[in-house]
Design an enzyme around this catalytic site. Structure first.
Site, short mmCIF file in Angstrom:
data_model
loop_
_atom_site.label_atom_id
_atom_site.label_comp_id
_atom_site.label_asym_id
_atom_site.label_seq_id
_atom_site.Cartn_x
_atom_site.Cartn_y
_atom_site.Cartn_z
N THR A 96 0.87 -1.18 0.00
CA THR A 96 0.00 0.00 0.00
C THR A 96 0.90 1.23 0.00
OG1 THR A 96 -1.70 -1.14 1.28
CG2 THR A 96 -1.78 1.27 1.27
N LYS A 171 -7.69 1.52 -2.93
CA LYS A 171 -7.34 1.09 -1.56
C LYS A 171 -7.51 2.26 -0.58
CE LYS A 171 -5.05 -0.91 1.88
NZ LYS A 171 -5.37 -2.08 2.63
N LYS A 246 -1.79 5.18 8.69
CA LYS A 246 -0.97 5.27 7.46
C LYS A 246 -1.88 5.49 6.25
CE LYS A 246 1.47 2.43 4.16
NZ LYS A 246 1.93 1.13 3.71
#
Ligand code: NAD
Length: 297
Positions: A96, A171, A246
């Site tokens: 990611t 995502k 994050k």
């Protein structure tokens, strides 16, 4: 079956590499960490001592790394993937990372004549171990078609999101929704408690009403209503608050880059930053329930 070089054998990468092995692929792996290397060797992965050694002869390279800087280093570094992999190797980055780095690395790969997809995952360590991850894939139709059978050994749902970088976009948009939704469920549960409404009752009602969402019905942040949720095991992860923070930060950076207004995403990022600062970054992200109850520090 393919010959695969797998870089990044951490919490997610190792079980993913194991599933590739189980599916009959030949897997050579590499990681910088001694612990990760030892665990991978024990799990039956052929661990190489450099990126070059892991990707030499590989038809496919898969990476599962912490963030953008590591992905850039592993692909574009002096002895990195672009300098050492076969000219026709298919490159799949499952980390990611920020959309910008994903697009830059994909452009470098294209310049070197290679096909590349960004394919971040949802499903966490449990999904990686069970081979039930969801992959959100950015890249050309042709590269997606090539990557799909490889990803199928590690996941259950594989979606082509669009061109390079759109896997990462999917995502972070998804996880921004998730972070906001989780906070909304926690706020409502904390309010119910103060109003004398049993949390189980609110669950029973909202699970069938318009407040219904995944954070409530699959991952309920209070103990009881969903026995498998982390709330029932002192919020052991799962998906940590640090990981959620994050992803929320990535979403904020992306929103700023394109001038999108994401006020609730910004608020969610601030709340998770505070929650992490109070020493909770290793807990499951649903533990933000503690903060909504005023008991997180
Ligand atoms: P991790 O820290 O456990 O694993 C990353 C591995 O990469 C480590 O073993 C590290 O030593 C290795 N590494 C770092 N730099 C390297 C380099 N230059 N060369 C070779 N190896 C290097 O992290 P993780 O939990 O496995 O997460 C990996 C990625 O998956 C992250 O981008 C994360 O955001 C994403 N992700 C994680 C989860 C989760 O629940 N853990 C869920 C979805 C997505």
């Amino acid at each position: 079956m393919a010959t695969i070089g797998f870089i990044g054998l951490g919490n997610m990468g190792l079980p993913m590499a194991q599933n590739l092995l189980k599916a009959g692929h030949a897997v050579a792996g590499f990681d910088l960490g001694a612990k990760a290397k030892a665990a991978a060797t024990e799990a039956g992965i052929d661990v190489a001592d450099s990126i070059a050694a892991a990707v030499t002869g590989a038809e496919v390279v898969v990476t599962m790394l912490p963030a953008g800087p590591q992905v850039r280093a592993v692909y574009a570094g002096e002895a990195g993937v672009l300098a050492t992999a076969a000219a026709d190797a298919l490159l799949i980055d499952c980390s990611t990372i920020d959309v910008e780095t994903a697009r830059e690395v994909a452009a470098m790969a294209a310049k070197s004549g290679r096909r590349m997809v960004d394919a971040p995952v949802s499903g966490g360590v449990g999904g990686a171990a069970a081979g039930t991850l969801t992959f959100m894939v950015g890249g050309s139709e042709a590269s997606f078609a090539e990557a799909e059978p490889i990803l199928a050994a590690m996941g259950r749902t594989i979606v082509h999101a669009g061109d390079a970088g759109t896997g990462q976009a999917a995502k972070i948009c998804n996880n921004m929704m998730l972070g906001i939704q989780m906070i909304s469920v926690c706020e409502a549960m904390a309010l119910a408690e103060k109003l004398g409404l049993e949390q189980q009752k609110l669950f029973d009602i909202s699970a069938k009403a318009s407040g219904q969402c995944w954070s409530l019905t699959t991952y309920c942040p209070v103990p009881g209503p969903v026995p498998t949720s982390p709330a029932n095991r002192d919020y052991q992860p799962g998906f940590t608050a640090a990981m959620m923070l994050k992803d929320l930060k990535l979403a904020q950076a992306a929103a700023q880059a394109v001038g999108a207004a994401t006020p609730l995403g910004a608020e969610a990022a601030q709340l998770y930053a505070l929650f992490a600062l109070e020493g909770n970054e290793g807990l499951d992200f649903s533990a933000i329930m503690k903060m909504m109850r005023g008991r997180s520090g």
